[in-house]
Enzyme design. Structure first.
Site, PDB file in Angstrom:
ATOM      1  N   HIS A   1      -7.386  -5.033  10.143  1.00 41.64           N
ATOM      2  CA  HIS A   1      -7.097  -4.788   8.717  1.00 41.64           C
ATOM      3  C   HIS A   1      -5.775  -5.443   8.304  1.00 41.64           C
ATOM      4  O   HIS A   1      -4.877  -5.648   9.121  1.00 41.64           O
ATOM      5  CB  HIS A   1      -7.136  -3.296   8.358  1.00 41.64           C
TER       6      HIS A   1
ATOM      7  N   GLU B   1      -9.785  -2.297   5.298  1.00 42.51           N
ATOM      8  CA  GLU B   1     -10.465  -2.035   6.573  1.00 42.51           C
ATOM      9  C   GLU B   1     -11.661  -2.972   6.740  1.00 42.51           C
ATOM     10  O   GLU B   1     -12.114  -3.588   5.758  1.00 42.51           O
ATOM     11  CB  GLU B   1     -10.951  -0.571   6.577  1.00 42.51           C
TER      12      GLU B   1
ATOM     13  N   ASP C   1       0.806  -1.219   0.000  1.00 42.79           N
ATOM     14  CA  ASP C   1       0.000   0.000   0.000  1.00 42.79           C
ATOM     15  C   ASP C   1       0.841   1.272   0.000  1.00 42.79           C
ATOM     16  O   ASP C   1       2.057   1.225   0.183  1.00 42.79           O
ATOM     17  CB  ASP C   1      -0.967  -0.007   1.207  1.00 42.79           C
TER      18      ASP C   1
END
Ligand code: F6R
Length: 241
Positions: free
Chosen positions: A137, A142, A67
């Site tokens: 998460h 999430e 990410d």
């Protein structure tokens, strides 16, 4: 799921490192799926030490990260690209052209998600390193994120913004969005190592291992993968039955 409970953070890092070392020794052109955050810092330090002391080479290694914050460029100290350079890439002999993260400053976010998904089809991690959020998460998937999700833009929850604000001067500085691999991308990895340290992760670790497999705890989807090793310290593992 194989569950290993270690004495402390250092032992957790050493245990995770032993798996990574085995993979890169057996396969010098392995693809590593990497995470940021406090949890894998010890692992990366051991990889750097091993490179310096034993000459383990990363010349053929490729990497994909989970990410990146939307809006942060690689030279921003809070970006995940900066984190990876600082903790690992600048300290081993990896070719930076072979290291990949979503581009935080991409103007067309949808196109960036498509680009990353295409890339992940060609670079399937031999091992994916994961931390876990206190809300369960993985990546920035999430609670509520479904199992078939692929790389997408996430609106971070208040819980995650609060958890991550420790690394920023002010909570207002924490980006509200991030690019994240989806659960489907993560489950495509050949092997997955989930690390967790500290009491604030204990509930999430229990939910991952013993709770229902559901999007309420995205990490619980890892139970559907056939090669997952959970490496936690005693504090993070204290609620496991
Ligand atoms: C980081 C990431 C996150 C973290 C998680 C735990 O790339 O994807 O899922 O692994 O938020 O963060 P730390 O390790 O800081 O507790």
């Amino acid at each position: 799921m194989k569950i290993l409970i270690t004495e402390n953070y250092d032992k957790m890092s050493e245990t995770a490192f032993s798996f990574v070392k085995e993979i890169i020794t057996e396969k010098p052109d392995a693809v590593l799926g990497l995470a940021t955050g406090s949890t894998p810092i010890g692992l990366y330090a051991l990889m750097v030490r091993d490179h310096e002391q034993n000459g383990t080479s990363y010349k053929g290694i490729k990497s994909v990260n989970l990410d990146e914050y939307v809006g942060l460029s690689a030279d921003n100290e809070q970006s995940y690209a900066y984190f990876m350079n600082y903790h690992l890439f600048d300290k081993v002999d990896i070719d930076k052209n072979n290291t990949h993260l979503p581009c935080g400053t991409a103007e067309d976010k949808k196109a960036e998600c498509r680009r990353y998904n295409e890339l992940l089809k060609t670079l399937v991690p031999d091992v994916q390193i994961l931390g876990i959020g206190s809300n369960g998460h993985i990546g920035f998937n999430e609670p509520g994120t479904e199992k078939d999700s692929v790389t997408h833009v996430v609106n971070l929850t208040e819980n995650t913004i609060k958890d991550n604000s420790r690394l920023f001067d002010r909570i207002e500085d924490v980006p509200r969005q991030a690019f994240s691999m989806g659960i489907k991308n993560i489950l495509a990895s050949k092997k997955i190592i989930v690390m967790a340290s500290g009491e604030n992760k204990a509930k999430a670790v229990r939910a991952m291992i013993e709770g229902p497999v559901s999007s309420a705890c995205p990490a619980s989807f890892l139970r559907e993968h056939n090669d997952v090793v959970v490496v936690v310290d005693k504090a993070a593992g204290k609620l496991i039955k």
